[in-house]
Design a protein around this motif. Structure first.
Motif, PDB file in Angstrom:
ATOM      1  N   HIS A 125      19.647 103.031  36.342  1.00  0.00           N
ATOM      2  CA  HIS A 125      20.114 101.766  35.764  1.00  0.00           C
ATOM      3  C   HIS A 125      19.003 100.715  35.754  1.00  0.00           C
ATOM      4  O   HIS A 125      18.801 100.019  34.768  1.00  0.00           O
ATOM      5  N   ALA A 126      18.282 100.609  36.862  1.00  0.00           N
ATOM      6  CA  ALA A 126      17.193  99.636  36.952  1.00  0.00           C
ATOM      7  C   ALA A 126      16.094  99.964  35.948  1.00  0.00           C
ATOM      8  O   ALA A 126      15.567  99.066  35.271  1.00  0.00           O
ATOM      9  N   GLY A 127      15.753 101.236  35.829  1.00  0.00           N
ATOM     10  CA  GLY A 127      14.709 101.643  34.893  1.00  0.00           C
ATOM     11  C   GLY A 127      15.096 101.400  33.446  1.00  0.00           C
ATOM     12  O   GLY A 127      14.287 100.918  32.646  1.00  0.00           O
ATOM     13  N   LEU A 128      16.340 101.704  33.111  1.00  0.00           N
ATOM     14  CA  LEU A 128      16.800 101.479  31.747  1.00  0.00           C
ATOM     15  C   LEU A 128      16.841  99.982  31.427  1.00  0.00           C
ATOM     16  O   LEU A 128      16.402  99.558  30.354  1.00  0.00           O
ATOM     17  N   GLY A 129      17.342  99.193  32.372  1.00  0.00           N
ATOM     18  CA  GLY A 129      17.371  97.738  32.163  1.00  0.00           C
ATOM     19  C   GLY A 129      15.976  97.156  32.029  1.00  0.00           C
ATOM     20  O   GLY A 129      15.710  96.327  31.147  1.00  0.00           O
ATOM     21  N   ALA A 130      15.060  97.606  32.886  1.00  0.00           N
ATOM     22  CA  ALA A 130      13.680  97.109  32.830  1.00  0.00           C
ATOM     23  C   ALA A 130      12.995  97.548  31.532  1.00  0.00           C
ATOM     24  O   ALA A 130      12.248  96.764  30.927  1.00  0.00           O
ATOM     25  N   ALA A 131      13.252  98.774  31.095  1.00  0.00           N
ATOM     26  CA  ALA A 131      12.640  99.261  29.852  1.00  0.00           C
ATOM     27  C   ALA A 131      13.123  98.444  28.650  1.00  0.00           C
ATOM     28  O   ALA A 131      12.323  98.064  27.788  1.00  0.00           O
ATOM     29  N   LEU A 132      14.418  98.178  28.606  1.00  0.00           N
ATOM     30  CA  LEU A 132      14.947  97.362  27.505  1.00  0.00           C
ATOM     31  C   LEU A 132      14.370  95.953  27.542  1.00  0.00           C
ATOM     32  O   LEU A 132      13.944  95.414  26.516  1.00  0.00           O
ATOM     33  N   ALA A 177      11.572  94.920  28.893  1.00  0.00           N
ATOM     34  CA  ALA A 177      10.148  94.960  28.552  1.00  0.00           C
ATOM     35  C   ALA A 177       9.944  95.143  27.049  1.00  0.00           C
ATOM     36  O   ALA A 177       9.038  94.540  26.456  1.00  0.00           O
ATOM     37  N   TRP A 178      10.778  95.960  26.427  1.00  0.00           N
ATOM     38  CA  TRP A 178      10.646  96.174  24.986  1.00  0.00           C
ATOM     39  C   TRP A 178      10.918  94.885  24.220  1.00  0.00           C
ATOM     40  O   TRP A 178      10.187  94.534  23.292  1.00  0.00           O
ATOM     41  N   PHE A 196       8.800 102.728  24.964  1.00  0.00           N
ATOM     42  CA  PHE A 196      10.206 102.573  25.315  1.00  0.00           C
ATOM     43  C   PHE A 196      10.956 103.892  25.138  1.00  0.00           C
ATOM     44  O   PHE A 196      11.710 104.313  26.029  1.00  0.00           O
ATOM     45  N   VAL A 197      10.767 104.558  24.009  1.00  0.00           N
ATOM     46  CA  VAL A 197      11.448 105.829  23.749  1.00  0.00           C
ATOM     47  C   VAL A 197      11.044 106.867  24.802  1.00  0.00           C
ATOM     48  O   VAL A 197      11.898 107.593  25.335  1.00  0.00           O
ATOM     49  N   GLY A 239      12.356 110.037  29.474  1.00  0.00           N
ATOM     50  CA  GLY A 239      11.978 110.422  30.834  1.00  0.00           C
ATOM     51  C   GLY A 239      13.060 110.113  31.847  1.00  0.00           C
ATOM     52  O   GLY A 239      13.331 110.922  32.747  1.00  0.00           O
ATOM     53  N   LEU A 240      13.699 108.967  31.716  1.00  0.00           N
ATOM     54  CA  LEU A 240      14.802 108.631  32.620  1.00  0.00           C
ATOM     55  C   LEU A 240      15.966 109.610  32.452  1.00  0.00           C
ATOM     56  O   LEU A 240      16.567 110.039  33.446  1.00  0.00           O
TER      57      LEU A 240
END
Length: 156
Positions: free
Chosen positions: A41-48, A50-51, A67-68, A73-74
């Motif tokens: 969840h943290a990685g997906l939120g941070a990736a969004l 950051a994008w 981002f993709v 990877g997640l």
């Protein structure tokens, strides 16, 4: 015509209750496994986030590919560590409803940020929308986990 059923007569109510209890226990055990690791969840939120920040920085051309790759990877790491895919996490009625609302909020926030930054020249509006989307992603992810557990326990 012969029947292939092995039921030779009425079932004993105690054996029926035992079978139902066994199914409920199996559902409960399955529901307990639906715990997405914190880093997903943290990685997906941070990736969004950051994008979207990269859009405000005018670096979206190369950051979209990053981002993709991060999201893929997640997803791969989630399957490797839990045996559960994101598709399985969205397979219950409550999670589908929750993610439908989340998707609507994401589109509205992204459109508002883009309209403000690109249309009204409000600097960092897309980045602000992205930070909200990132936080919302984390919150909705944890709520979806809880909703999936409830639905699985209830047999939905």
């Amino acid at each position: 015509m012969e029947s292939t059923s092995r039921n030779s007569g009425p079932s004993d109510p105690r054996s029926v209750r035992a079978a139902l209890d066994s199914v409920a226990d199996a559902r409960s055990l399955a529901a307990d496994r639906v715990r997405t690791p914190w880093w997903y969840h943290a990685g997906l939120g941070a990736a969004l986030a950051a994008w979207f920040v990269s859009m405000s920085l005018r670096a979206a051309t190369w950051s979209g590919a990053v981002f993709v790759l991060v999201v893929l990877g997640l997803g791969w790491a989630l399957r490797q560590s839990t045996g559960v895919s994101f598709a399985a996490l969205t397979a219950t009625p409550a999670t589908r409803k929750l993610y439908a609302g989340y998707l609507l909020a994401l589109v509205v926030l992204a459109a508002a940020g883009m309209a403000l930054e690109w249309g009204a020249d409000v600097r960092w509006a897309i980045a602000g929308a992205g930070l909200v989307i990132g936080a919302l992603t984390v919150v909705v992810g944890y709520r979806a986990d809880a909703a999936a557990r409830r639905d699985i326990r209830a047999g939905r």
